[in-house]
Enzyme design. Structure first.
Site, short mmCIF file in Angstrom:
data_model
loop_
_atom_site.label_atom_id
_atom_site.label_comp_id
_atom_site.label_asym_id
_atom_site.label_seq_id
_atom_site.Cartn_x
_atom_site.Cartn_y
_atom_site.Cartn_z
N ARG A 133 0.85 -1.19 0.00
CA ARG A 133 0.00 0.00 0.00
C ARG A 133 0.89 1.24 0.00
NH1 ARG A 133 -5.29 0.29 1.00
NH2 ARG A 133 -5.38 -1.85 1.76
N ILE A 171 -8.08 2.68 0.33
CA ILE A 171 -7.77 3.22 1.65
C ILE A 171 -6.28 3.51 1.68
CG2 ILE A 171 -7.62 2.63 4.10
CD1 ILE A 171 -10.21 0.97 3.71
N ASN A 197 -12.88 14.49 1.00
CA ASN A 197 -13.61 13.35 0.46
C ASN A 197 -15.09 13.67 0.54
OD1 ASN A 197 -14.02 10.65 -0.53
ND2 ASN A 197 -14.60 10.06 1.54
N GLU A 215 -24.79 15.65 -3.69
CA GLU A 215 -23.32 15.61 -3.70
C GLU A 215 -22.76 16.58 -4.75
OE1 GLU A 215 -21.66 11.61 -3.91
OE2 GLU A 215 -23.59 10.86 -3.23
N HIS A 222 -18.70 11.65 1.14
CA HIS A 222 -19.26 10.37 1.55
C HIS A 222 -20.78 10.51 1.54
CE1 HIS A 222 -19.45 6.48 3.56
NE2 HIS A 222 -20.33 7.00 4.37
C1 GRF Z 1 -20.60 8.72 -4.74
O1 GRF Z 1 -21.78 8.29 -4.11
C2 GRF Z 1 -19.69 9.25 -3.70
O2 GRF Z 1 -20.37 9.83 -2.61
C3 GRF Z 1 -19.00 8.02 -3.23
O3 GRF Z 1 -18.90 7.15 -4.32
C4 GRF Z 1 -19.80 7.57 -5.30
C5 GRF Z 1 -18.96 7.98 -6.45
O4 GRF Z 1 -19.72 8.50 -7.41
N1 GRF Z 1 -17.68 8.38 -2.77
P1 GRF Z 1 -18.97 9.20 -8.64
O5 GRF Z 1 -17.82 8.29 -9.07
O6 GRF Z 1 -18.49 10.54 -8.17
O7 GRF Z 1 -20.05 9.28 -9.69
#
Ligand code: GRF
Length: 192
Positions: free
Chosen positions: A64, A91, A106, A173, A108
């Site tokens: 890693r 990770i 990030n 998002e 989430h």
């Molecule tokens: C999204 O739901 C994000 O929150 C999570 O993984 C998914 C990725 O979507 N980290 P994308 O690759 O940005 O379309």
């Protein structure tokens, strides 16, 4: 500010960030997209939008740390100020995460600290939650555990499945990630 985006797949959050950064008054420039998957659909979008890309498979590295060192070298080469993880399904080793703490974000798809890790939408449904959402947060060595920068709520509706909830969450998002990066790059929020 110079920003790199790390992806592993579709890259729809990356698309939202690239689109936002096209506005002349946006305080960040997307200088590169890195993926650990050479076939990540998002890479094509980045290239079509004139964003340099780099891809290396973690399978080609013995540890890693060795893989993270290649990512680190790429980010240093691009002279980035910030890194946005967007569906980057790796990770990091502690050393890498510690080095980039304060410069790495990030997104989430849950209202952290609830539902960390994989399948957060299903976790919320299984939990009988009525509200869900997404969080842009600082990346620290502990997974999905850094302080939140920006959150958005979405309702959970009767009959929702993980898919319908994920779709509703993804739209939020795409709003909060560009906004969180704008706030950070413009100095509106204090660095970690
Ligand atoms: C999204 O739901 C994000 O929150 C999570 O993984 C998914 C990725 O979507 N980290 P994308 O690759 O940005 O379309």
């Amino acid at each position: 500010k110079r920003v790199a985006i790390l992806i592993s797949g579709r890259g729809s959050n990356m698309q939202a960030l690239i689109q936002a950064a096209k506005h002349a008054d946006y305080p960040a420039e997307i200088v590169g997209v890195f993926s650990n998957k050479s076939d990540a659909p998002g890479l094509e979008y980045a290239r079509a939008n004139g964003v340099p890309t780099a891809t290396r498979s973690h399978k080609d590295f013995a540890s890693r740390e060795a893989f993270d060192a290649v990512i680190d070298a790429t980010l240093e080469d691009w002279e980035v100020d910030y890194v946005c993880l967007a569906g980057f399904m790796r990770i990091f080793s502690n050393g890498f995460a510690r080095k980039w703490t304060g410069r790495m974000l990030n997104i989430h798809p849950s209202l952290l600290p609830k539902y960390k890790g994989l399948h957060p939408h299903q976790q919320a449904l299984d939990d009988g939650a009525t509200v869900h959402g997404c969080t842009v947060h600082w990346v620290i060595p502990e997974l999905d555990d850094g302080p939140a920068i920006l959150q958005a709520e979405v309702p959970i509706l009767p009959g929702d499945t993980a898919e319908t909830l994920a779709e509703r969450t993804l739209a939020a998002e795409h709003r909060i990630y560009p906004e969180a990066l704008r706030m950070l790059a413009s100095g509106e929020i204090a660095p970690l």
